[in-house]
Design a protein around this motif. Structure first.
Motif, PDB file in Angstrom:
ATOM      1  N   THR A   5       0.839  -1.193   0.000  1.00  0.00           N
ATOM      2  CA  THR A   5       0.000   0.000   0.000  1.00  0.00           C
ATOM      3  C   THR A   5       0.876   1.246   0.000  1.00  0.00           C
ATOM      4  O   THR A   5       2.036   1.210   0.424  1.00  0.00           O
ATOM      5  CB  THR A   5      -0.924   0.034   1.231  1.00  0.00           C
ATOM      6  OG1 THR A   5      -0.121   0.046   2.405  1.00  0.00           O
ATOM      7  CG2 THR A   5      -1.862  -1.157   1.248  1.00  0.00           C
ATOM      8  N   PHE A   6       0.313   2.323  -0.463  1.00  0.00           N
ATOM      9  CA  PHE A   6       1.058   3.589  -0.544  1.00  0.00           C
ATOM     10  C   PHE A   6       1.357   4.083   0.871  1.00  0.00           C
ATOM     11  O   PHE A   6       0.440   4.283   1.675  1.00  0.00           O
ATOM     12  CB  PHE A   6       0.228   4.632  -1.312  1.00  0.00           C
ATOM     13  CG  PHE A   6       1.040   5.776  -1.818  1.00  0.00           C
ATOM     14  CD1 PHE A   6       1.471   5.801  -3.135  1.00  0.00           C
ATOM     15  CD2 PHE A   6       1.392   6.835  -0.996  1.00  0.00           C
ATOM     16  CE1 PHE A   6       2.220   6.848  -3.622  1.00  0.00           C
ATOM     17  CE2 PHE A   6       2.142   7.892  -1.464  1.00  0.00           C
ATOM     18  CZ  PHE A   6       2.557   7.896  -2.791  1.00  0.00           C
ATOM     19  N   PRO A   7       2.630   4.290   1.200  1.00  0.00           N
ATOM     20  CA  PRO A   7       2.974   4.703   2.564  1.00  0.00           C
ATOM     21  C   PRO A   7       2.622   6.168   2.826  1.00  0.00           C
ATOM     22  O   PRO A   7       2.696   7.004   1.927  1.00  0.00           O
ATOM     23  CB  PRO A   7       4.486   4.484   2.640  1.00  0.00           C
ATOM     24  CG  PRO A   7       4.948   4.520   1.233  1.00  0.00           C
ATOM     25  CD  PRO A   7       3.812   4.060   0.371  1.00  0.00           C
ATOM     26  N   VAL A   8       2.244   6.455   4.043  1.00  0.00           N
ATOM     27  CA  VAL A   8       1.989   7.820   4.501  1.00  0.00           C
ATOM     28  C   VAL A   8       3.127   8.201   5.433  1.00  0.00           C
ATOM     29  O   VAL A   8       3.548   7.405   6.275  1.00  0.00           O
ATOM     30  CB  VAL A   8       0.630   7.910   5.234  1.00  0.00           C
ATOM     31  CG1 VAL A   8       0.431   9.279   5.860  1.00  0.00           C
ATOM     32  CG2 VAL A   8      -0.505   7.588   4.272  1.00  0.00           C
ATOM     33  N   VAL A   9       3.645   9.415   5.259  1.00  0.00           N
ATOM     34  CA  VAL A   9       4.738   9.917   6.092  1.00  0.00           C
ATOM     35  C   VAL A   9       4.241  11.185   6.784  1.00  0.00           C
ATOM     36  O   VAL A   9       3.624  12.039   6.145  1.00  0.00           O
ATOM     37  CB  VAL A   9       5.996  10.214   5.249  1.00  0.00           C
ATOM     38  CG1 VAL A   9       7.103  10.823   6.104  1.00  0.00           C
ATOM     39  CG2 VAL A   9       6.479   8.955   4.544  1.00  0.00           C
ATOM     40  N   LYS A  10       4.520  11.298   8.076  1.00  0.00           N
ATOM     41  CA  LYS A  10       4.096  12.480   8.833  1.00  0.00           C
ATOM     42  C   LYS A  10       5.316  13.224   9.350  1.00  0.00           C
ATOM     43  O   LYS A  10       6.286  12.613   9.793  1.00  0.00           O
ATOM     44  CB  LYS A  10       3.210  12.063  10.007  1.00  0.00           C
ATOM     45  CG  LYS A  10       1.919  11.411   9.587  1.00  0.00           C
ATOM     46  CD  LYS A  10       1.108  10.940  10.773  1.00  0.00           C
ATOM     47  CE  LYS A  10      -0.150  10.229  10.302  1.00  0.00           C
ATOM     48  NZ  LYS A  10      -0.922   9.691  11.406  1.00  0.00           N
ATOM     49  N   THR A  11       5.244  14.543   9.267  1.00  0.00           N
ATOM     50  CA  THR A  11       6.221  15.402   9.911  1.00  0.00           C
ATOM     51  C   THR A  11       5.449  16.240  10.927  1.00  0.00           C
ATOM     52  O   THR A  11       4.232  16.090  11.070  1.00  0.00           O
ATOM     53  CB  THR A  11       6.947  16.316   8.898  1.00  0.00           C
ATOM     54  OG1 THR A  11       6.073  17.376   8.499  1.00  0.00           O
ATOM     55  CG2 THR A  11       7.428  15.541   7.682  1.00  0.00           C
ATOM     56  N   GLU A  12       6.123  17.148  11.573  1.00  0.00           N
ATOM     57  CA  GLU A  12       5.436  17.979  12.564  1.00  0.00           C
ATOM     58  C   GLU A  12       4.287  18.766  11.935  1.00  0.00           C
ATOM     59  O   GLU A  12       3.188  18.818  12.479  1.00  0.00           O
ATOM     60  CB  GLU A  12       6.441  18.938  13.214  1.00  0.00           C
ATOM     61  CG  GLU A  12       5.835  19.802  14.290  1.00  0.00           C
ATOM     62  CD  GLU A  12       6.845  20.748  14.914  1.00  0.00           C
ATOM     63  OE1 GLU A  12       6.402  21.807  15.400  1.00  0.00           O
ATOM     64  OE2 GLU A  12       8.044  20.434  14.922  1.00  0.00           O
ATOM     65  N   ARG A  13       4.544  19.364  10.764  1.00  0.00           N
ATOM     66  CA  ARG A  13       3.535  20.234  10.143  1.00  0.00           C
ATOM     67  C   ARG A  13       2.883  19.671   8.886  1.00  0.00           C
ATOM     68  O   ARG A  13       1.933  20.259   8.371  1.00  0.00           O
ATOM     69  CB  ARG A  13       4.172  21.585   9.781  1.00  0.00           C
ATOM     70  CG  ARG A  13       4.652  22.373  10.981  1.00  0.00           C
ATOM     71  CD  ARG A  13       5.281  23.672  10.571  1.00  0.00           C
ATOM     72  NE  ARG A  13       6.595  23.418   9.964  1.00  0.00           N
ATOM     73  CZ  ARG A  13       7.401  24.361   9.525  1.00  0.00           C
ATOM     74  NH1 ARG A  13       7.024  25.628   9.574  1.00  0.00           N
ATOM     75  NH2 ARG A  13       8.576  24.060   9.018  1.00  0.00           N
ATOM     76  N   PHE A  14       3.388  18.527   8.386  1.00  0.00           N
ATOM     77  CA  PHE A  14       2.935  18.056   7.080  1.00  0.00           C
ATOM     78  C   PHE A  14       2.594  16.572   7.078  1.00  0.00           C
ATOM     79  O   PHE A  14       3.127  15.794   7.864  1.00  0.00           O
ATOM     80  CB  PHE A  14       4.004  18.331   6.015  1.00  0.00           C
ATOM     81  CG  PHE A  14       4.363  19.777   5.945  1.00  0.00           C
ATOM     82  CD1 PHE A  14       3.521  20.688   5.330  1.00  0.00           C
ATOM     83  CD2 PHE A  14       5.519  20.251   6.549  1.00  0.00           C
ATOM     84  CE1 PHE A  14       3.826  22.037   5.301  1.00  0.00           C
ATOM     85  CE2 PHE A  14       5.833  21.601   6.523  1.00  0.00           C
ATOM     86  CZ  PHE A  14       4.985  22.485   5.904  1.00  0.00           C
ATOM     87  N   LEU A  15       1.719  16.237   6.160  1.00  0.00           N
ATOM     88  CA  LEU A  15       1.360  14.863   5.886  1.00  0.00           C
ATOM     89  C   LEU A  15       1.752  14.600   4.437  1.00  0.00           C
ATOM     90  O   LEU A  15       1.367  15.361   3.544  1.00  0.00           O
ATOM     91  CB  LEU A  15      -0.151  14.675   6.071  1.00  0.00           C
ATOM     92  CG  LEU A  15      -0.718  13.307   5.724  1.00  0.00           C
ATOM     93  CD1 LEU A  15      -0.264  12.285   6.757  1.00  0.00           C
ATOM     94  CD2 LEU A  15      -2.236  13.382   5.673  1.00  0.00           C
ATOM     95  N   LEU A  16       2.525  13.557   4.203  1.00  0.00           N
ATOM     96  CA  LEU A  16       2.900  13.167   2.850  1.00  0.00           C
ATOM     97  C   LEU A  16       2.039  11.960   2.500  1.00  0.00           C
ATOM     98  O   LEU A  16       2.107  10.933   3.161  1.00  0.00           O
ATOM     99  CB  LEU A  16       4.389  12.811   2.768  1.00  0.00           C
ATOM    100  CG  LEU A  16       5.360  13.841   3.347  1.00  0.00           C
ATOM    101  CD1 LEU A  16       6.799  13.372   3.155  1.00  0.00           C
ATOM    102  CD2 LEU A  16       5.151  15.205   2.759  1.00  0.00           C
ATOM    103  N   ARG A  17       1.213  12.123   1.465  1.00  0.00           N
ATOM    104  CA  ARG A  17       0.275  11.067   1.099  1.00  0.00           C
ATOM    105  C   ARG A  17       0.164  10.968  -0.410  1.00  0.00           C
ATOM    106  O   ARG A  17       0.593  11.854  -1.153  1.00  0.00           O
ATOM    107  CB  ARG A  17      -1.091  11.319   1.717  1.00  0.00           C
ATOM    108  CG  ARG A  17      -1.738  12.621   1.222  1.00  0.00           C
ATOM    109  CD  ARG A  17      -3.236  12.501   1.196  1.00  0.00           C
ATOM    110  NE  ARG A  17      -3.907  13.744   0.937  1.00  0.00           N
ATOM    111  CZ  ARG A  17      -4.128  14.247  -0.282  1.00  0.00           C
ATOM    112  NH1 ARG A  17      -3.683  13.641  -1.358  1.00  0.00           N
ATOM    113  NH2 ARG A  17      -4.787  15.385  -0.425  1.00  0.00           N
ATOM    114  N   GLN A  18      -0.458   9.883  -0.849  1.00  0.00           N
ATOM    115  CA  GLN A  18      -0.688   9.688  -2.271  1.00  0.00           C
ATOM    116  C   GLN A  18      -1.626  10.778  -2.787  1.00  0.00           C
ATOM    117  O   GLN A  18      -2.595  11.141  -2.113  1.00  0.00           O
ATOM    118  CB  GLN A  18      -1.291   8.313  -2.521  1.00  0.00           C
ATOM    119  CG  GLN A  18      -1.432   7.962  -3.972  1.00  0.00           C
ATOM    120  CD  GLN A  18      -1.859   6.514  -4.167  1.00  0.00           C
ATOM    121  OE1 GLN A  18      -2.533   5.936  -3.329  1.00  0.00           O
ATOM    122  NE2 GLN A  18      -1.459   5.936  -5.285  1.00  0.00           N
ATOM    123  N   MET A  19      -1.325  11.283  -3.963  1.00  0.00           N
ATOM    124  CA  MET A  19      -2.189  12.290  -4.566  1.00  0.00           C
ATOM    125  C   MET A  19      -3.393  11.621  -5.218  1.00  0.00           C
ATOM    126  O   MET A  19      -3.309  10.489  -5.696  1.00  0.00           O
ATOM    127  CB  MET A  19      -1.413  13.100  -5.597  1.00  0.00           C
ATOM    128  CG  MET A  19      -0.403  14.043  -4.968  1.00  0.00           C
ATOM    129  SD  MET A  19       0.469  15.036  -6.178  1.00  0.00           S
ATOM    130  CE  MET A  19       1.674  13.837  -6.767  1.00  0.00           C
TER     131      MET A  19
END
Length: 183
Positions: A5-19
């Motif tokens: 599955t497409f991985p989700v990455v979280k930072t303090e201020r951002f969410l990196l997700r599939q477009m």
């Protein structure tokens, strides 16, 4: 490399997700700006369909296990402000990946990409098991060069005629960060 599955990455201020196709208006806004696309060697987008095509293209590269490109979502207002990821990787003759990123111009020079790049590097070394992360810039892309140096990348050299930009071959700087140099 197979993520399932497409991985989700979280930072303090951002969410990196599939477009998704719902992100097309924001992607169009970013990629229709000539200042954003000039270092990509691409013409600015002229239609929303180009943004939709880009999203499909990037998602298909993930399905084909060739690349991964996240939408960068500002957690505060759920706005897509850019994209980032790995344009590809080599795991048979080494263990390296090529990192790339872009932000909408109104988000430049706010420290956002510094935060995001740290998470991308961590994902590459820890999740993907890479030993080397590479990045390529135009020779005059000073903000990107400074960002990479700040993140610990070293310049390996200048690659003559490495990429095509609007029909002209241009030199690129090659930067790298090794897992043994990280942290």
């Amino acid at each position: 490399m197979n993520f399932g599955t497409f991985p989700v990455v979280k930072t303090e201020r951002f969410l990196l997700r599939q477009m998704t196709i719902e992100d097309a208006p924001a992607v169009f806004e970013i990629f229709s700006d000539a200042d954003v696309t000039k270092d990509m060697g691409e013409d600015p987008f002229k239609s929303i369909e180009q943004a939709e095509d880009l999203i499909h293209f990037m998602n298909n590269l993930f399905i084909e296990n060739k690349a991964i490109r996240w939408g960068i979502i500002n957690k505060e207002d759920n706005t897509l402000i850019g994209t980032c990821g790995y344009n590809g990787w080599e795991i048979h003759r080494g263990s390296r990946g090529e990192i790339a990123y872009d932000l909408g111009k109104k988000y430049w020079r706010k420290g956002y990409m510094t935060e995001i790049l740290k998470s991308l590097i961590s994902f590459g070394f820890e999740t993907m098991g890479l030993y080397r992360i590479e990045a390529f810039t135009n020779v005059d892309a000073t903000p990107s060069i400074n960002l990479l140096k700040k993140a610990g990348f070293n310049q390996d050299g200048v690659l003559r005629g490495y990429s095509s930009s609007q029909g002209v071959y241009v030199d690129n700087r090659c930067f790298s960060l090794l897992k043994s140099e990280w942290k």
